[in-house]
Design an enzyme around this catalytic site. Structure first.
Site, mmCIF file in Angstrom:
data_model
loop_
_atom_site.group_PDB
_atom_site.id
_atom_site.type_symbol
_atom_site.label_atom_id
_atom_site.label_comp_id
_atom_site.label_asym_id
_atom_site.label_seq_id
_atom_site.Cartn_x
_atom_site.Cartn_y
_atom_site.Cartn_z
ATOM 1 N N GLU A 15 37.738 -12.810 -15.114
ATOM 2 C CA GLU A 15 38.577 -13.561 -16.044
ATOM 3 C C GLU A 15 40.032 -13.166 -15.890
ATOM 4 O OE1 GLU A 15 36.693 -12.704 -19.743
ATOM 5 O OE2 GLU A 15 34.862 -13.682 -19.067
ATOM 6 N N ASP A 69 14.665 -16.593 -11.630
ATOM 7 C CA ASP A 69 14.525 -15.377 -10.837
ATOM 8 C C ASP A 69 13.969 -14.198 -11.622
ATOM 9 O OD1 ASP A 69 16.713 -15.058 -12.391
ATOM 10 O OD2 ASP A 69 18.137 -14.717 -10.751
ATOM 11 N N SER A 117 43.131 -6.198 -24.110
ATOM 12 C CA SER A 117 43.620 -5.353 -23.027
ATOM 13 C C SER A 117 45.072 -5.715 -22.763
ATOM 14 C CB SER A 117 42.779 -5.552 -21.764
ATOM 15 O OG SER A 117 42.905 -6.886 -21.309
ATOM 16 N N GLU A 171 35.454 -2.095 -28.725
ATOM 17 C CA GLU A 171 35.910 -1.969 -30.112
ATOM 18 C C GLU A 171 37.213 -2.718 -30.332
ATOM 19 O OE1 GLU A 171 35.794 1.772 -28.487
ATOM 20 O OE2 GLU A 171 34.029 0.542 -28.054
ATOM 21 N N ASP A 200 19.734 -24.064 -14.487
ATOM 22 C CA ASP A 200 20.485 -23.035 -15.194
ATOM 23 C C ASP A 200 21.960 -23.380 -15.114
ATOM 24 O OD1 ASP A 200 18.621 -21.298 -16.208
ATOM 25 O OD2 ASP A 200 18.301 -20.360 -14.254
#
Lengths: 569, 678
Positions: B346, B514, B380, B376, B305
């Protein structure tokens, strides 16, 4: 050892090297059913045979069906040959009026030729009618050789294929081996032999008056035709008792060369065929390199031992530069005798051009040991190849784990099932050789057949059972083998050595054919490198050595050291 | 962090003393018959012991020799059983701590009528529902069917931070022996008594229940075959010697036989297998079968993964790109300010890059207004000292700044495109209507992972990255991480199909997962590793469970599998190569009386025939003990191509095995002679 001697030896190996690729490719084409050079001529005949026998050539068999067909053919061959020998007095082409062959000798001889051994407890020129030689022995020379080739090809297919249950049609492989490979080359070779003076006649023996006025019988017969397949099919059973030391079987230096060349060619080329069919010619060359190194070492050792000669004779005033010439044809000398002795035992031929029993201790050790290694250098036609593959599987398994993966050979995983059959096959030689030798060494009437006392006598018995179980057929000399005990025991040893070995091998083929062929990666154990050649040589020598060292120590090895210490037997 | 794999000391008396007792108990022929080589050795030891007793009575002069041979044959057997016992002891030491947590547990079972009844944990059946409250231990493996709780799984994983277990979803599985720290959950028992993971792990380590693995079976066949061959050699040599008038005693033939049969590998084989399991357990991985461990060594393709294995899992800021007359520093400052209130990974990474690389300090002044990220608006930022700083999706920021898409500078478009093309995510930064630049967010590949993949590739193992990303992003990360292939936008079905396709080509696949939707692929894979934090379905489908839930573990599992096979192969080669020297010791000794010329084979110059035979037998016994540490630790593993591994191991164990016994037997002979033992 002389430079000329080594030149002769090298030239022969170079000649064999030259035919390996063309012959190997030709056979690959033949067994794949492709159109080949001889197809226009032979394909109709081949189809005719299938129609006659009701064989559907497109229908392939599983390993069991294939093996049962082979066993059925061998049994039929045995019954036919046994019948001919037992009834030869009533059959045609018996100008000398030879009597029927006794039961135990007929059993031994029939087994011997059906198993591609050609151990001869009889002298051909005084026992066998022309009919027995031609329709009996020579026919089996073809059949047993073709059988061996078919088995090897079937095993090869198991490596080439992926997840199938069939490995070919025995009747087809067998017919093609005979028709496209053995017959044409034999025909060619017989003509060459005739041109060199090998007799090919249905006449009775000639009688001549010698210079001293004595009467001498000169045996004649269809020699050339039998000689050709005897070598090509690594059978080795000569027309005459003296085999290739007889001037009518082996008249010239060139015929001697041709003899050795013929025995090596098909066996060696089949290894190339293997590489071609499994899609890795490099793998074929790797196996060939292994065989060549061991075989040339064997030739060198015999040659060296024979030129060293016997220090005891030197002390008696004989020129030590002569080396050991006892039991050798002066026409061929030490180099060609050494070459012949090693090749005939590295192969499963068993023809001889000198007396192996007269070799020095070390010189006699080599042919015996080469047979005990399983006759894989390059071995009998077909049988040598499948023997070598068994060793390769064993090597891959033992050492392959060291790279941290389940061992695989040519993309086929080697697991418990394969190992079971490999061990069954590997057990056969020590069982037959050591078992019968030990029993014979303890039976007073068996020991009575021995020609010489001391360790040399043990060597004679050991060699006889080695030769029989290994399906070689050469004799050490000295041992009077035409007794009920040896006829029977050697016969059983030959049967076990051939069939108890090949059945597990075919089971391996069946098991491998059903497995998926894995792609190679950097993590795959490499089996086509010089390192693998070294590994394979190591495994062959160590395994063979460990099994037979004690027995050899009591025979040729002690002879060798005793000779150096000034004692002979 | 989890507890690091620490091997217990090789000379721990707590293990060695019980092992010595077990070694004697294992002499029971009914148990020993599982090991043909050592069983034959024991049978021979019995015979020679009887002969020794006869000699004591009938021929006292020879009793000293036969007595010593008998003793060393017994030592050979005991050393072999001891090796197995030590391996078991070390494994048991690992398991015991887990076992202790399991015993004496009382479960509170929810009866059909809704009443709660106390019942011993060992009596629980599949399907029973138990109630576990804060402070209690979970009685057996199961699935949370109601409620959520924080659970301390350190007994199993060594991880001290509690984990959340809740009904439904991918975090519903609980393990017996772990402790509930808060709340109350209802757990449905999913395993029969005696087959929980802990039980299975103990079973794999303890010899009695251990099943031989396929490769072990194949190797046993080889060893049994060799034993049969040498049995035959030893029996027939008696007849061959009789020909020349030599009568060999059964004692020396017994010595010959035992030195020739592969006692070294025969004695260490099961210890190697157990130690392999044990190594896995030390890496906090529980295998449900030995077969899986072996398959791990054969794996051709690793399905990994992306998130968590190859990359850290969160996109991180790696660069600030300024446009027109803006300096990168200005972009960095604006980005830092715009991320002040952004608590996502982030946002934190943007702040970290700006403060770390550009040396800005976060301002102390409170923001006038915080604009949190919303699905929407997709941006930020903050309003601060009259500035309106925003960062976010490119078109969202352009809209905020009131710039038409086509009006944005070409430089800006180029930067955005370049970032997207390389698999990164561009975030635009604006101050009011002024477009400042772009933040380069990308999936950061873990350091060192590329080298590990290169090592795997050298070993012939392909790595395939599985990710939900689009093909462009996937390709960029794949090339950066150095994986061989990738599956982009992969669904669980894609994974399953990929595994099937690879398997059809004969490849063995390992993967970890998992979620419940991973279960089919886990079951299909040859080596399926489920995370301890995963669902019960995933754990049931897998054949290994990683208690640390670390996806990188797959690589270690492969290495352990390979090391196990390598150890077996190396010691087999060593064992067989040893025989050559033993022949040179014993064969001249057997026959020198009849044929003095054979003394030429005594190349070691051993002092007397009896001393030669005894020395070979002693060497044969001692080499087992000497190799126990190697069998337990495994041969040194290195990631390399098969050809170089072969060359190296062939040199050490093949050639070494050939040469070492010559020196060893000679040394023992000198000692035997000096001590006047024969």
């Amino acid at each position: 050892m002389t430079i000329i001697g080594w030149l002769q030896i090298s030239l022969l190996f170079l000649a064999v090297l030259a035919v390996i690729k063309p012959l190997g490719l030709y056979m690959a084409g033949v067994f794949a059913g492709e159109r080949t050079l001889l197809s226009p001529l032979l394909a109709p005949i081949e189809r005719g045979f299938y129609r006659l026998a009701g064989v559907d050539q497109t229908r392939e068999q599983g390993w069991l069906g294939y093996t049962l067909a082979m066993l059925a053919l061998s049994l039929a061959g045995f019954i036919l040959l046994y019948g001919i020998l037992r009834l030869q007095a009533y059959l045609p082409l018996n100008p000398q009026g030879f009597a029927n062959v006794p039961a135990d000798l007929a059993f031994n001889t029939a087994v011997s030729f059906v198993t591609n051994t050609n151990w001869q407890n009889y002298a051909g020129e005084t026992t066998m009618s022309h009919f027995s030689q031609m329709a009996g022995l020579t026919v089996q020379n073809f059949l047993s050789a073709a059988t061996g080739m078919a088995m090897a090809v079937a095993l090869t297919r198991a490596f080439a294929r992926s997840q199938v249950s069939v490995i070919g049609n025995f009747w087809v492989d067998f017919t093609r081996a005979t028709l496209y490979v053995l017959l044409p080359i034999s025909l060619l070779m017989a003509v060459v032999f005739v041109s060199m003076g090998v007799p090919q006649t249905l006449d009775a023996s000639a009688t001549a008056t010698t210079l001293e006025g004595a009467q001498q019988t000169i045996a004649l017969g269809p020699v050339a035709s039998q000689e050709a397949i005897k070598q090509l099919g690594t059978n080795g059973g000569g027309f005459f008792n003296a085999n290739a030391a007889h001037p009518f079987e082996n008249p010239t230096a060139f015929s001697n060369y041709l003899n050795i060349f013929a025995m090596l060619s098909i066996s060696s080329a089949l290894v190339y065929t293997f590489g071609q069919m499994v899609g890795s010619r490099r793998q074929g060359w790797t196996l060939l390199a292994t065989m060549a190194i061991l075989l040339i070492a064997g030739v060198g050792l015999v040659y060296w031992a024979e030129t060293q000669g016997n220090p005891i004779l030197g002390a008696l005033g004989l020129d030590p530069a002569q080396g050991n010439m006892e039991g050798k044809e002066v026409r061929f000398g030490q180099a060609m005798t050494a070459l012949y002795a090693a090749v005939t035992t590295g192969l499963s031929d068993g023809g001889v051009n000198g007396m192996h029993g007269s070799l020095t201790g070390l010189g006699g050790l080599v042919p015996m040991f080469l047979i005990q290694l399983g006759e894989v250098l390059p071995g009998g036609v077909g049988s040598g190849l499948y023997g070598m593959i068994v060793f390769a599987i064993l090597s891959v398994f033992v050492a392959g784990l060291m790279v941290g993966r389940t061992p695989e050979f040519l993309g086929k995983k080697i697991e418990g099932r394969e190992m079971k059959f490999v061990m069954l096959a590997v057990l056969i030689l020590p069982l037959a050789i050591l078992g019968f030798t030990a029993v014979s060494a303890m039976l007073p009437f068996a020991v009575a057949s021995v020609g010489t006392g001391g360790p040399h006598g043990l060597s004679e018995i050991l060699y006889a059972f080695t030769s029989a179980a290994g399906n070689n057929g050469s004799a050490f000399g000295g041992l009077s083998g035409n007794t009920p005990w040896y006829n029977t025991a050697l016969g059983i040893a030959m049967l076990v050595g051939r069939f108890a070995y090949v059945v597990p091998v075919m089971a391996i083929a069946g098991s491998l054919a059903g497995k998926v062929k894995l792609p190679t990666s950097a993590g795959t154990f490499p089996t086509d490198t010089p390192l693998f050649v070294g590994l394979l040589i190591g495994i062959i020598l160590i395994l063979g050595g460990l099994q037979f060292f004690p027995a050899l120590a009591l025979g040729p090895i002690v002879e060798h050291f005793a000779m150096l210490a000034g004692q002979t037997f | 962090m989890s507890h690091k794999p620490v091997a217990p000391s090789l000379v721990d008396p707590a293990i060695l003393i019980p092992a010595a007792r077990d070694a004697v108990l294992k002499l029971d022929p009914r148990k020993l018959v599982r090991n043909p080589v050592i069983f034959v050795t024991e049978a021979v030891a019995v015979v020679v012991t009887v002969l020794f007793l006869r000699d004591l009575w009938a021929r006292p002069a020879e009793a000293g020799f036969s007595g010593q041979i008998a003793a060393w044959l017994w030592f050979t057997v005991i050393f072999a059983t001891f090796a197995e016992a030590v391996a078991e002891g070390r494994g048991r030491a690992q398991a015991d701590s887990l076992k202790r947590t399991k015993s004496d547990l009382t479960a509170r079972r929810l009866a059909a009528n809704g009443e709660i009844e106390p019942i011993p944990a060992t009596m629980l059946k599949i399907g029973d529902v138990v109630i576990v409250e804060a402070g209690e231990l979970i009685p057996s493996d199961g699935e949370v069917v109601e409620g959520a709780a924080s659970v301390n799984e350190s007994a199993i994983t060594g991880e001290s931070a509690p984990v959340i277990r809740e009904s439904g979803g991918d975090r519903s599985a609980v393990t017996g022996g772990t402790q509930v720290l808060s709340d109350m959950i209802k757990v449905k028992i999913t395993v029969a008594p005696g087959s929980s993971f802990v039980d299975r792990m103990i079973g794999l380590i303890e010899g009695a229940q251990r099943q031989k693995t396929p490769n072990e079976i194949a190797l046993s066949i080889l060893l049994s075959g060799l034993t049969l061959i040498f049995l035959f050699v030893a029996v027939t040599i008696w007849g061959l010697a009789g020909y020349s008038g030599t009568v060999l005693s059964v004692t020396v033939l017994a010595a010959l036989l035992v030195t020739l049969i592969p006692t070294t590998i025969g004695g260490l084989l099961s210890a190697i297998g157990i130690a392999g399991m044990d190594r896995l357990v030390r890496f906090n991985v529980i295998a449900t079968s030995g077969r899986a461990v072996e398959a791990a060594g054969d794996v051709d393709t690793l399905l990994l993964d992306k998130t968590g294995t190859i990359t850290f899992g969160n996109r991180m800021a790696t660069d600030f790109v300024a446009i027109s007359d803006v300096t990168p520093g200005e972009v960095a400052e604006a980005a830092l300010l715009a991320s002040l209130a952004d608590d996502t990974p982030e946002g934190r990474s943007i702040a970290a890059l700006a403060t770390g690389e550009y040396g800005f300090k976060a301002p102390t002044r409170e923001a006038d207004a915080v604009v949190p990220f919303a699905a929407e608006t997709r941006l930020s930022g903050v309003d601060l000292a009259g500035r309106r700083l925003r960062k976010g999706a490119v078109d969202a920021v352009l809209k905020f700044a009131g710039i038409a898409h086509s009006d944005a500078p070409a430089e800006f478009h180029q930067a955005v495109e370049r970032i997207a093309r390389t698999g990164g995510t561009p975030l635009a930064v604006a101050d009011g209507s002024r477009l400042l630049g772009v933040i380069h967010l990308k999936d950061v590949v873990k350091p060192g992972i590329k080298e590990r993949f290169a090592a795997l590739r050298a070993m012939g193992i392909r790595t395939v990255m599985v990710t939900g990303d689009n093909p462009v992003t996937a390709a960029a990360i794949a090339s950066e991480a150095g994986v061989d292939d990738f599956l982009a936008q992969a669904t669980p079905e894609d994974k399953l199909a990929f595994i099937r396709r690879e398997q059809q080509g004969g490849r063995l696949i390992a993967m970890c997962g998992d979620g419940t939707n991973d279960a089919p692929a886990l079951a299909q894979a040859d080596v399926g590793v489920a995370m301890q934090t995963g669902t019960q379905a995933a754990r049931e489908a897998a054949n290994m469970v990683d208690l640390d839930s670390s996806p990188t573990k797959l690589i270690e599992i492969v290495e352990i599998g390979k090391q196990l096979l390598m150890t077996r192969g190396s010691l087999t080669t060593f064992s067989i190569a040893n025989d050559v020297a033993k022949y040179f010791a014993i064969i001249p000794a057997l026959f020198v009386a009849t044929y003095p010329a054979l003394d030429a084979l005594n190349i070691m110059g051993l002092s007397s025939p009896q001393s030669a035979i005894l020395s070979a037998v002693i060497f044969n016994a001692l080499i087992i003990v000497a190799l126990i540490p190697l069998a337990l630790k495994g041969v040194p593993y290195r990631a390399a191509a098969a050809s170089s591994l072969l060359r190296r191991n062939l040199l050490i164990y093949g050639l070494g095995g050939l040469v070492l016994p010559f020196a060893g037997i000679k040394a023992i002979d000198v000692a035997v002679t000096a001590l006047n033992l024969v």
